[in-house]
Motif scaffolding. Structure first.
Motif, PDB file in Angstrom:
ATOM      1  N   ALA A 180       0.841  -1.211   0.000  1.00 35.58           N
ATOM      2  CA  ALA A 180       0.000   0.000   0.000  1.00 35.58           C
ATOM      3  C   ALA A 180       0.869   1.250   0.000  1.00 35.58           C
ATOM      4  O   ALA A 180       0.598   2.215  -0.720  1.00 35.58           O
ATOM      5  N   VAL A 181       1.966   1.233   0.821  1.00 35.73           N
ATOM      6  CA  VAL A 181       2.856   2.407   0.885  1.00 35.73           C
ATOM      7  C   VAL A 181       3.526   2.612  -0.464  1.00 35.73           C
ATOM      8  O   VAL A 181       3.558   3.725  -1.003  1.00 35.73           O
ATOM      9  N   ALA A 206      -2.637   1.968   3.892  1.00 38.07           N
ATOM     10  CA  ALA A 206      -1.462   1.707   4.736  1.00 38.07           C
ATOM     11  C   ALA A 206      -1.805   1.995   6.197  1.00 38.07           C
ATOM     12  O   ALA A 206      -1.449   1.230   7.097  1.00 38.07           O
ATOM     13  N   ALA A 207      -2.526   3.110   6.417  1.00 30.12           N
ATOM     14  CA  ALA A 207      -2.900   3.473   7.789  1.00 30.12           C
ATOM     15  C   ALA A 207      -3.786   2.386   8.393  1.00 30.12           C
ATOM     16  O   ALA A 207      -3.576   1.953   9.530  1.00 30.12           O
ATOM     17  N   TYR A 213      -1.194  11.757   6.318  1.00 28.67           N
ATOM     18  CA  TYR A 213      -0.449  12.069   5.093  1.00 28.67           C
ATOM     19  C   TYR A 213      -1.267  11.794   3.846  1.00 28.67           C
ATOM     20  O   TYR A 213      -1.027  12.379   2.795  1.00 28.67           O
ATOM     21  N   HIS A 214      -2.264  10.912   3.947  1.00 27.36           N
ATOM     22  CA  HIS A 214      -3.119  10.597   2.790  1.00 27.36           C
ATOM     23  C   HIS A 214      -3.692  11.873   2.179  1.00 27.36           C
ATOM     24  O   HIS A 214      -3.697  12.051   0.947  1.00 27.36           O
ATOM     25  N   ILE A 248       6.408   8.833   3.041  1.00 22.79           N
ATOM     26  CA  ILE A 248       5.961  10.183   3.470  1.00 22.79           C
ATOM     27  C   ILE A 248       7.016  11.183   3.034  1.00 22.79           C
ATOM     28  O   ILE A 248       8.203  11.021   3.310  1.00 22.79           O
ATOM     29  N   SER A 249       6.564  12.188   2.309  1.00 21.63           N
ATOM     30  CA  SER A 249       7.493  13.193   1.760  1.00 21.63           C
ATOM     31  C   SER A 249       7.447  14.468   2.611  1.00 21.63           C
ATOM     32  O   SER A 249       6.387  15.072   2.793  1.00 21.63           O
ATOM     33  N   LYS A 250       8.621  14.856   3.138  1.00 24.39           N
ATOM     34  CA  LYS A 250       8.715  16.106   3.925  1.00 24.39           C
ATOM     35  C   LYS A 250       8.459  17.303   3.023  1.00 24.39           C
ATOM     36  O   LYS A 250       7.890  18.310   3.444  1.00 24.39           O
ATOM     37  N   VAL A 251       8.907  17.174   1.761  1.00 21.33           N
ATOM     38  CA  VAL A 251       8.724  18.280   0.806  1.00 21.33           C
ATOM     39  C   VAL A 251       7.238  18.549   0.627  1.00 21.33           C
ATOM     40  O   VAL A 251       6.788  19.701   0.724  1.00 21.33           O
TER      41      VAL A 251
END
Length: 1123
Positions: A787-788, A796-797, A837-838, A875-878
């Motif tokens: 899923a990720v 994923a969650a 994050y979704h 997960i993207s910090k950007v």
């Protein structure tokens, strides 16, 4: 002889030989050749007629009245038509030969050397059809005989005659020439002009001579008017030794024929051959003035090349000629002379009577023996080097033919009465005699066999057995092995005679070895086989073995070998050997009788069953042992199976009680009905055949019957496996309910099947249900990872949440408690992160946003505060900072936006955001350096306004109380977590809270709404619920400035004072403690999911549940009961 006043100038036979035409003066006379009567005189010539000739197609015919005439410039003395009747050759008095066509036109002119001094007196075309060219023989009075082709070219040289030739004539086939003239006789010449001899001497010149067509009769006409009629007899001149036969051909040639290889070689002598003798490698030919002795080039038995060894130039008169290795023997009347090859007479023998037969019977070179038969019946043996003749025996009748057997023990004589007499040489005893014989020969390879011919039959006699006859024309002259050399008229042939008859004569008398010797001479394959069989039945194994080897019959050879082996081991029962022989020959009943007689009934049974003769076997058994009968039926069934009659085989196997084999065949042929019949008839104790039935039912896709069979034998494990293999899960689960010990056997394959069919979540639950936690966790981890990777962060969650719950489940095991609780917290944390994050991912990837700017702003802040350490996969910090920057700017939190843009500068930015970020970084500079007051979060415990960017993370900077966020809008909820004093259990706490102690100075305006899914607290009127008298409010205080977090701990009295509606409890399963939360703004309703314990604003929750029909976080469906 008939006399005429005129001399005959010419005579001619008509082509069919029935008429003779004579030219006498100017008349032609036609006679009948059979009796000499004059048929008719022909007139039409005014002058003397010199010659007449029949044209093949007739220039003149008896019916034709007029005759065409042609003038010639010289006297024509002779004429002759070519074979095809197209050309006429004319012989002239002036020595010229004119060849003309049918119309009389001259085509070729031949001039003889003597010219008019050599008048052409006779010419004739060779009538042979075998010659390639037309050949003209010319006799002239230059006393020469010459030959010409039609073209006028001469063949060979002139031949001198020593007389004036008046007439020349060919035999019908052109092989000989007759010449007559001034020498008052008719001479015979070969077609090449070699003189052979005189036919008949006359009293005056011979003017004409002719041969009757296709015969050896010659007519001669003389000057004195006599006609003579002669018959010529050409005797056979020949010699034979073993397989070489030499004979005279065309009077001047000798042909040697190899009777076995049929090769022939011609020796041209160019003179009349008078006698021929042949012996081993020698050949003697007597010519009129000399004897030639030839020898073979080599010792090879098939060599046919002869060369001249010696010449004896001397004229000899003899009746018989014999040649040996170093001598020639001449026989004249009663006298025998022996000459060396140089012509010197070495010795001479004088006999009492005429010598009738002489034969060389071999011996060392120079000392050969001769067998001599006399007219007075004496038979002598003479050695070439010995003057004395040995009398072998004397009989009453004259000898015609003699032969001695191979070992020289017996003598065969044919006498003048056509009787064949056989004597023993040593005892002189007459062994036997046979009539009707003209010649006799012993077999050179077999002592006891001879053959004789006579009366159109060939007779073969072996030993003293009766004679075997077959038709054959001619004389027997040799008998070598199976070949009989036979002379018929002039031709010698080798007749292959199978020696079957004498062989069978020996066989009838059980004389196997003698029969074998005869067979070796030459019999057919059938005879060999018969000999082999007879010898085998007579237990004469040595002969049988040789005979079977000859016909290459390995089966019988193996049988003989096995019998010989058994004999060596000491077996002596001949009945048993003979029984084996009979069984091999197909005489099964005789074999069975012999087996029984020798006490080996079992062998007879084996034989019948091997041959599938089951009926005979049953008859042989009679009403014997039922066990034997059962075995017989089984064997019969085996055979039916082998010959592809499975139905019959199955029935037989069942009747013989061989259920396993019956099941095998039925199963292999897919006969389900037969199988279920067998299965139902079998007793449940017969486990193996029943299990085989079940196996075939499964294989043949008949699970119902298979289940029935398994139930019959009570094999529940196999039944479970059957349900699992056929994926009949409902039956399997039902069985699992009754027999929990098979739970693992059912759920694990079920889960695997689900996983194979991409139903992973169900598979994970099934693993869980089966107690296979490791597999359940592994499936979930794989699902989560997928899923990720696929950016399905809401999935994923959800999977992380499930994983955390599984870990919590496993944590109940004390051994794994600590590790699993760590995992639980880690997975719970990840689930929250991915859930948040979704929204960010969808905002950055998709063109439209589904969330309010405040929500995105809160989520990005929540994530930023949570991602203090390392960032989870995907997960993207950007993306998070970019979202935060944009939303902060939009909502007026410029300071935070500027901070986000600054942070982005230090990160690797995708090209698609590059422009937007650079522009945002610039434009944010134009905005004031502070954040909007409305956005600042408030701590509900200490009422402190927290900065938007909090270094401590998601806790209050003042009291360190963790914030509780809504799982949808990510706003900070008005909840404070509290803990129970030591000694208070969860059950006691709940009962204390439920007590609802009366409140002072306040009316109770709470309205409680409870449903399966949630607990909802609602205040009807806005009243300051945080009144001074609330003991909980007092507990919220803490020491200012402390960096340690001091939790809110409540006593029983405080709990008692609390309202059930203000408290939300996360009822975690053990080993976790329950969590208690107090709502500080009861008027703002909060809903907690009873499954995942996530908090929501009630309105948000209801909306989301309506959209998804389940909790947006843990996906618990509304209709499911609370855990």
């Amino acid at each position: 002889h008939e006399a005429f006043s005129h001399p005959f100038s010419r005579s001619e036979h008509c082509p069919d030989g029935t008429q003779l035409i004579l030219a006498a003066g100017n008349r032609l006379l036609v006679y009948d050749t059979s009796d000499g009567t004059l048929l008719q005189p022909l007139k039409g010539h005014k002058d003397t007629v010199y010659c007449v000739a029949y044209a093949k197609d007739g220039l003149w015919s008896p019916e034709q009245k007029s005759v065409s005439k042609h003038k010639s410039n010289s006297k024509i003395t002779c004429c002759s038509w070519t074979n095809d009747g197209q050309y006429l050759a004319l012989g002239m008095f002036n020595g010229i030969i004119s060849i003309r066509n049918k119309n009389g036109e001259e085509k070729v002119k031949i001039e003889r050397p003597g010219g008019s001094l050599s008048p052409i007196w006779s010419i004739c075309w060779n009538p042979s059809r075998e010659e390639h060219n037309d050949i003209l023989a010319v006799a002239d009075w230059g006393q020469k005989l010459s030959f010409y082709q039609l073209s006028g070219k001469q063949i060979g040289k002139d031949r001198s005659l020593n007389f004036d030739p008046c007439c020349l004539s060919y035999f019908t086939k052109g092989e000989y020439i007759l010449l007559g003239g001034s020498d008052k006789q008719v001479s015979l010449f070969t077609k090449d002009g070699v003189r052979l001899g005189t036919v008949g001497e006359q009293n005056s010149w011979v003017w004409t001579c002719k041969v009757k067509p296709d015969s050896n009769y010659v007519v001669v006409g003389c000057q004195d008017g006599t006609i003579s009629f002669y018959q010529l007899i050409f005797s056979t001149v020949h010699g034979l030794y073993k397989d070489r036969y030499a004979y005279r051909d065309s009077m001047t040639d000798v042909i040697v024929q190899h009777l076995i290889t049929e090769q022939k070689v011609r020796i041209k002598c160019k003179e009349l051959v008078k006698k021929i003798a042949i012996y081993k490698n020698r050949l003697a030919i007597q010519l009129p003035e000399k004897i030639l002795i030839y020898e073979l080039y080599s010792d090879d038995s098939s060599d046919m090349h002869y060369r001249v060894k010696e010449k004896i130039v001397k004229k000899f008169e003899c009746n018989l000629l014999v040649v040996c290795a170093d001598h020639i023997i001449l026989c004249q009347e009663k006298r025998l002379q022996c000459l060396s090859f140089s012509g010197v007479k070495e010795r001479e023998w004088q006999m009492e009577s005429l010598i009738r037969y002489i034969k060389v019977i071999g011996g060392p070179p120079g000392r050969e023996g001769l067998l001599v038969g006399l007219k007075n019946g004496q038979i002598l043996k003479i050695f070439v080097d010995n003057l004395f003749a040995i009398v072998l025996l004397k009989q009453a009748t004259a000898v015609r033919c003699l032969d001695m057997s191979a070992s020289r023990n017996k003598l065969a004589v044919v006498d003048e009465n056509d009787t064949c007499l056989v004597y023993d040489i040593h005892t002189k005893e007459l062994l036997f005699q046979e009539p009707n014989a003209n010649s006799v020969a012993w077999n050179t390879q077999c002592e006891d066999m001879l053959c004789f011919s006579g009366g159109g039959y060939l007779n073969i006699k072996a030993s003293t057995f009766p004679v075997h006859q077959q038709k054959l024309q001619g004389f027997v002259v040799g008998y070598n092995g199976s070949k009989i050399f036979c002379l018929h008229v002039f031709s010698m042939s080798a007749v292959e005679v199978p020696q079957s008859a004498p062989m069978y004569q020996y066989l009838d008398r059980k004389m196997f070895k003698e029969a074998y010797q005869i067979a070796c001479l030459g019999v057919t394959d059938t005879d060999w086989r018969e000999l082999a069989m007879e010898a085998l039945e007579g237990l004469e194994f040595e002969t049988a073995k040789k005979a079977f080897t000859r016909v290459q019959d390995l089966r019988y050879l193996e049988l003989i070998n096995s019998i010989e082996e058994r004999k060596k081991r000491g077996e002596t029962n001949n009945d048993l050997f003979l029984a084996d022989v009979f069984s091999y020959q197909g005489k099964f009943h005789e074999a069975a009788k012999l087996y029984k007689r020798s006490g080996h009934e079992n062998l007879a049974l084996d034989m019948y069953t091997d041959l599938r003769m089951f009926e005979y076997a049953k008859d042989f058994l009679g009403s014997g042992d039922p066990k034997e009968t059962k075995m017989l039926i089984t064997k019969q069934a085996d055979w039916a199976r082998n010959i592809n009659e499975p139905k019959a085989a199955v029935e037989m196997y069942i009747s013989a009680g061989e259920h396993v084999k019956a099941i095998e065949i039925s199963g292999d042929h897919g006969w389900v009905d037969t199988l279920i019949d067998i299965a139902r008839k079998l007793d449940k104790a017969e486990r193996e055949p029943l299990l085989m039935c079940a196996y075939y039912f499964k294989k043949l896709d008949n699970p119902g019957y298979a289940a029935e069979t398994y139930l019959k034998i009570g094999d529940l494990k196999s039944l479970v496996q059957l349900h699992v293999e056929t994926q009949r899960w409902d039956e399997a689960f039902a069985l699992g309910e009754k027999h929990p010990e098979f739970k693992d056997d059912i759920y694990v394959p079920y889960a695997q099947w689900l996983a194979e069919n991409d139903r992973f979540e169900e598979a994970q639950k099934a693993f869980h249900k089966a107690g296979r936690q490791q597999e359940a966790v592994r499936v979930l981890e794989q699902l989560t990872h997928n899923a990720v990777v696929e950016s399905r962060f809401n999935d994923a969650a959800y999977y992380y949440w499930m994983l955390s719950m599984q870990c919590l489940d496993i944590a109940q095991d004390p051994a794994q408690k600590d590790a699993m609780l760590d995992k639980f917290r880690h997975f719970q944390h990840l689930a929250e992160l991915y859930h948040g994050y979704h929204a960010i991912q969808r905002y950055t990837e998709e063109p439209f946003s589904f969330h309010l700017p405040e929500t995105l702003f809160n989520i990005s802040r929540f994530l930023l505060h949570s991602l203090t350490k390392d960032t989870p996969l995907g997960i993207s910090k950007v993306n998070t900072l970019f979202t935060l920057a944009k939303q902060s700017k939009a909502l007026g939190a410029y300071k935070l936006a500027r901070h986000a843009y600054d942070k982005l500068q230090g990160l690797q930015i995708p090209a698609r955001f590059q422009k937007s970020i650079e522009l945002g970084s610039l434009t944010i500079r134009s905005k004031p350096f502070h954040d909007s007051e409305e956005l600042v979060p408030l701590c509900y415990r200490c009422s402190t306004n927290n900065p938007l960017l909090n270094n401590l993370g998601n806790v209050c900077i003042n009291c360190r109380q963790p914030f509780v966020f809504s799982a949808s809008s990510y706003e900070v909820l008005h909840l404070v977590e509290f803990y129970l004093e030591e000694g208070i259990t969860d059950e006691e706490a709940i009962s204390l809270i439920d007590l609802e102690a009366p409140r002072h100075k306040r009316e109770n305006k709470w309205q409680e709404i409870t449903s399966n899914n949630s607990q909802t607290l609602r205040l009807d009127e806005t009243v300051d619920s945080m009144g001074d008298d609330d003991p909980f409010t007092a507990k919220l205080s803490f020491e200012q400035g402390s960096s340690e977090f001091v939790p809110v701990v409540v006593s029983r009295s405080v709990l008692r004072s609390m309202s059930r509606r203000d408290v939300l409890i996360k009822r975690w399963p053990p080993p976790l403690q329950w969590q208690y939360f107090r709502s500080l703004l009861p008027d703002a309703s909060i809903t907690m999911c009873p499954s995942c314990f996530q908090m929501f604003h009630s309105e948000d929750y209801e909306l989301l549940v309506l959209q998804h029909t389940c909790c947006p976080y843990c996906r618990r469906r509304i209709e499911e009961p609370s855990p």
